[in-house]
Design a protein around this motif. Sequence first.
Motif, PDB file in Angstrom:
ATOM      1  N   VAL A   1      -4.776 -10.372  -0.772  1.00  0.00           N
ATOM      2  CA  VAL A   1      -3.711 -10.356   0.235  1.00  0.00           C
ATOM      3  C   VAL A   1      -4.151 -11.163   1.462  1.00  0.00           C
ATOM      4  O   VAL A   1      -3.393 -11.974   1.994  1.00  0.00           O
ATOM      5  N   GLY A   2      -5.414 -10.976   1.885  1.00  0.00           N
ATOM      6  CA  GLY A   2      -5.927 -11.692   3.047  1.00  0.00           C
ATOM      7  C   GLY A   2      -5.922 -13.197   2.839  1.00  0.00           C
ATOM      8  O   GLY A   2      -5.495 -13.964   3.707  1.00  0.00           O
ATOM      9  N   ALA A   3      -6.348 -13.649   1.659  1.00  0.00           N
ATOM     10  CA  ALA A   3      -6.389 -15.087   1.377  1.00  0.00           C
ATOM     11  C   ALA A   3      -4.983 -15.672   1.399  1.00  0.00           C
ATOM     12  O   ALA A   3      -4.752 -16.767   1.934  1.00  0.00           O
ATOM     13  N   SER A   4      -4.006 -14.935   0.840  1.00  0.00           N
ATOM     14  CA  SER A   4      -2.644 -15.474   0.826  1.00  0.00           C
ATOM     15  C   SER A   4      -2.101 -15.569   2.253  1.00  0.00           C
ATOM     16  O   SER A   4      -1.425 -16.538   2.599  1.00  0.00           O
ATOM     17  N   PHE A   5      -2.430 -14.593   3.103  1.00  0.00           N
ATOM     18  CA  PHE A   5      -1.975 -14.649   4.492  1.00  0.00           C
ATOM     19  C   PHE A   5      -2.586 -15.821   5.252  1.00  0.00           C
ATOM     20  O   PHE A   5      -1.902 -16.503   6.010  1.00  0.00           O
ATOM     21  N   ALA A   6      -3.883 -16.032   5.035  1.00  0.00           N
ATOM     22  CA  ALA A   6      -4.558 -17.143   5.694  1.00  0.00           C
ATOM     23  C   ALA A   6      -3.824 -18.442   5.364  1.00  0.00           C
ATOM     24  O   ALA A   6      -3.588 -19.291   6.224  1.00  0.00           O
ATOM     25  N   LEU A   7      -3.409 -18.561   4.107  1.00  0.00           N
ATOM     26  CA  LEU A   7      -2.682 -19.747   3.660  1.00  0.00           C
ATOM     27  C   LEU A   7      -1.342 -19.874   4.400  1.00  0.00           C
ATOM     28  O   LEU A   7      -1.000 -20.939   4.928  1.00  0.00           O
ATOM     29  N   TYR A   8      -0.571 -18.767   4.469  1.00  0.00           N
ATOM     30  CA  TYR A   8       0.748 -18.837   5.122  1.00  0.00           C
ATOM     31  C   TYR A   8       0.616 -19.193   6.607  1.00  0.00           C
ATOM     32  O   TYR A   8       1.367 -20.013   7.134  1.00  0.00           O
TER      33      TYR A   8
ATOM     34  N   ALA B   1       4.522  -1.903  -0.573  1.00  0.00           N
ATOM     35  CA  ALA B   1       3.461  -2.687  -1.209  1.00  0.00           C
ATOM     36  C   ALA B   1       2.176  -2.653  -0.377  1.00  0.00           C
ATOM     37  O   ALA B   1       1.080  -2.444  -0.906  1.00  0.00           O
ATOM     38  N   PHE B   2       2.311  -2.833   0.949  1.00  0.00           N
ATOM     39  CA  PHE B   2       1.129  -2.746   1.823  1.00  0.00           C
ATOM     40  C   PHE B   2       0.495  -1.360   1.735  1.00  0.00           C
ATOM     41  O   PHE B   2      -0.725  -1.216   1.638  1.00  0.00           O
ATOM     42  N   ALA B   3       1.337  -0.340   1.801  1.00  0.00           N
ATOM     43  CA  ALA B   3       0.831   1.028   1.820  1.00  0.00           C
ATOM     44  C   ALA B   3       0.054   1.332   0.545  1.00  0.00           C
ATOM     45  O   ALA B   3      -1.034   1.908   0.579  1.00  0.00           O
ATOM     46  N   ARG B   4       0.584   0.893  -0.591  1.00  0.00           N
ATOM     47  CA  ARG B   4      -0.051   1.198  -1.856  1.00  0.00           C
ATOM     48  C   ARG B   4      -1.366   0.427  -2.019  1.00  0.00           C
ATOM     49  O   ARG B   4      -2.362   0.968  -2.464  1.00  0.00           O
ATOM     50  N   PHE B   5      -1.358  -0.861  -1.654  1.00  0.00           N
ATOM     51  CA  PHE B   5      -2.504  -1.692  -1.993  1.00  0.00           C
ATOM     52  C   PHE B   5      -3.542  -1.788  -0.881  1.00  0.00           C
ATOM     53  O   PHE B   5      -4.702  -2.060  -1.140  1.00  0.00           O
ATOM     54  N   LEU B   6      -3.135  -1.611   0.367  1.00  0.00           N
ATOM     55  CA  LEU B   6      -4.112  -1.659   1.449  1.00  0.00           C
ATOM     56  C   LEU B   6      -4.499  -0.265   1.901  1.00  0.00           C
ATOM     57  O   LEU B   6      -5.251  -0.085   2.858  1.00  0.00           O
ATOM     58  N   GLU B   7      -3.947   0.735   1.209  1.00  0.00           N
ATOM     59  CA  GLU B   7      -4.276   2.136   1.483  1.00  0.00           C
ATOM     60  C   GLU B   7      -4.090   2.496   2.950  1.00  0.00           C
ATOM     61  O   GLU B   7      -4.956   3.079   3.585  1.00  0.00           O
ATOM     62  N   VAL B   8      -2.944   2.061   3.515  1.00  0.00           N
ATOM     63  CA  VAL B   8      -2.568   2.481   4.867  1.00  0.00           C
ATOM     64  C   VAL B   8      -1.291   3.310   4.743  1.00  0.00           C
ATOM     65  O   VAL B   8      -0.721   3.415   3.660  1.00  0.00           O
ATOM     66  N   SER B   9      -0.846   3.886   5.866  1.00  0.00           N
ATOM     67  CA  SER B   9       0.394   4.660   5.808  1.00  0.00           C
ATOM     68  C   SER B   9       1.578   3.710   5.663  1.00  0.00           C
ATOM     69  O   SER B   9       1.485   2.520   5.964  1.00  0.00           O
ATOM     70  N   ASN B  10       2.698   4.252   5.235  1.00  0.00           N
ATOM     71  CA  ASN B  10       3.905   3.455   5.056  1.00  0.00           C
ATOM     72  C   ASN B  10       4.338   2.811   6.376  1.00  0.00           C
ATOM     73  O   ASN B  10       4.730   1.646   6.425  1.00  0.00           O
ATOM     74  N   THR B  11       4.234   3.586   7.467  1.00  0.00           N
ATOM     75  CA  THR B  11       4.608   3.077   8.789  1.00  0.00           C
ATOM     76  C   THR B  11       3.746   1.872   9.172  1.00  0.00           C
ATOM     77  O   THR B  11       4.262   0.828   9.587  1.00  0.00           O
ATOM     78  N   ALA B  12       2.422   2.026   8.991  1.00  0.00           N
ATOM     79  CA  ALA B  12       1.525   0.913   9.306  1.00  0.00           C
ATOM     80  C   ALA B  12       1.867  -0.293   8.445  1.00  0.00           C
ATOM     81  O   ALA B  12       1.859  -1.436   8.920  1.00  0.00           O
TER      82      ALA B  12
END
Lengths: 86, 592
Positions: free
Chosen positions: B11-18, B141-152
């Motif tokens: 996820v981090g690598a794809s963001f760096a690209l965008y 998707a963020f919550a599931r894969f980055l293990e943060v809360s849904n709000t975050a």
Amino acid sequence: MADNNSKAAQYWSTNLRLILGSLVVWAFVSYGCGILFRPLLSGISVGGADLGFWFAQQGAILSFIGIIFFYAWRMNKLDKEMGLEE
Amino acid sequence: MSQFAINLIFVGASFALYFGIAIWARAGSTKEFYVAGGGVHPVANGMATAADWMSAASFISMAGLLSAGYVNSSFLMGWTGGYVLLAMLLAPYLRKFGKFTVPDFIGDRFYSKGARLVAVICLIVASITYVIGQMAGAGVAFARFLEVSNTAGIWIAAGVVFFYAVFGGMKGITYTQVAQYVVLIVAYTIPAVFISFQLTGNPLPMFGMFGEYTADGAANAVPLLEKLDLVVRDLGFRDYTADVDNKLNMVLFTLSLMIGTAGLPHVIIRFFTVPKVADARWSAGWALIFIALLYLTAPAVASMARLNLIKTVYPNGTEQQSLAYAERPSWIQTWEETGLITFEDKNNDGRIQMYNDKNEDFTATAQARGWNGSELNVNNDILVLANPEIAQLPSWVIGLIAAGGIAAALSTAAGLLLAISSAVSHDLIKTMINPNITEKGELTAARVSMAVAILVATWLGLNPPGFAAQTVALAFGIAGASIFPALMMGIFSKRVNNKGAVAGMVAGLAATLLYIFTFLGWFFIPGTNMLANTPDNWILGISPLSFGAIGAMINFAVAFIVSNATEEPPVEIQELVESVRYPKGAGAAVDH
């Protein structure tokens, strides 16, 4: 100018005919083969299902691609023939 | 390395690209902000359109919908067939018209502020309802894969979109979306290729689906779809390939999705971005090719995942004992934690039963086998995300799926937000309120309205109104019943005038909203619906989701009747219609 006008009218009517023909194919592959005529096509089997099922899941999409490219090619050619391209 | 670390890297690598692309392609002028300077190659534009179009719904949810069987083929045909309409009926002429936005065309062609205002309102409502789903999808998707809360998760999504959409404008978005397309298509196809190979020996999912099921050994090979029909029938479900009875509704639903697709403003503005009219035609074709790569894979993913799931629950075949709950695979445990898979041991045998407990013909069989209701509830939305785990693929594939799902949601959100901001800053502020605004002022207004739109969407994503599925119907209903017919009549008829167009749009919109609200509640407030949303109550069996097509027909009919009863449009408007029909002299998108 009169010549230009008649050429323009001819261009537009050719375009409309082309659109109409393409829409007939568009409707035939999706609403026809994929939905309404599916019972009629049930005798033709395609890999464990029938032809209508295949059209609904894949055939219609492949046909759509064909229709757009045919239309684009034909119209871009017509633009040049009529001298109406950019 | 842990799964979390791998997800983070992907996820981090794809963001760096965008972000890199957004900085490289900073927009300098209003024109670049709205239409990328009209200088994007048709293939790149096709790819960006595909990323724009394929949202969290296409990437995450569609395979789950399709796994219900033939009946949901409407989504496949509907969401692709609209591009045929775009390519022939709208895109080339709107490119020739050469302005920035959809309300621009409607306002100029129907020489009416009222028509422009109706178009702006339709555009904003359709886009906002659509963007809520994207923020929510990205949040999950963020919550599931980055293990943060849904709000975050939702706040992270908002921050990312804000950065590249607000600074980059259309130019930044276009090239970012090209990158996002590549990420999402790779993420979608790789697991599908593995699974197709496992089940059928054919690495191409679209052929594997219609191929032989060979996972039980070559001697027992049967066509995959026959095998699937067989096992779902054993569990009391309808055959996967079973035909539907209500064909009228299926036709109208497909048609609604098609004209809705062609009328969605964030898709239409894509075609202002190519250099020439000829390119607008090609661009629609390229877009559909890139979309089809996913849409031809999706039905294969759907059928294979359904078969895999049943095989997991009934490892020795549907006639034999089902899986013991204590022996369930780890992916079921992971998803149980999110609440998207639930298990309740209704007959206390310690085993998982999954069957159709709503089928009365099947009750006797179920009782004979000692079953007391279906015990496993699987949310359809996890089908794609859990696919690599179900098929026991390596952990980097899961990281890839995470990046792909997020790319799909963010690219669509960015496109929608751009459409909203241009409607507010350009159509509302510059054209209707303050025509003397400077270019710099307009650009600032565009960025501010985009930031406001992101905040509104984030707030709605955090406090979802609880009617996600219905709002999609609303977005398609509005786009199909109001925007699509207005654009089409503006191009193909010289006779339709301002009064006709406004009356048509209002009538089509009102009829569609009335029908949707009758069954789904006024403004979707639960309990305010006047009729229960069941097929028995639907007029002629037409579901509220299918009504957009009828709304469009009402729009066309009213517009023609009113126009013919009133005066012809002025000569200069008829000349405008004439001019959009011929590509010659298009030039770049005009500043004004």
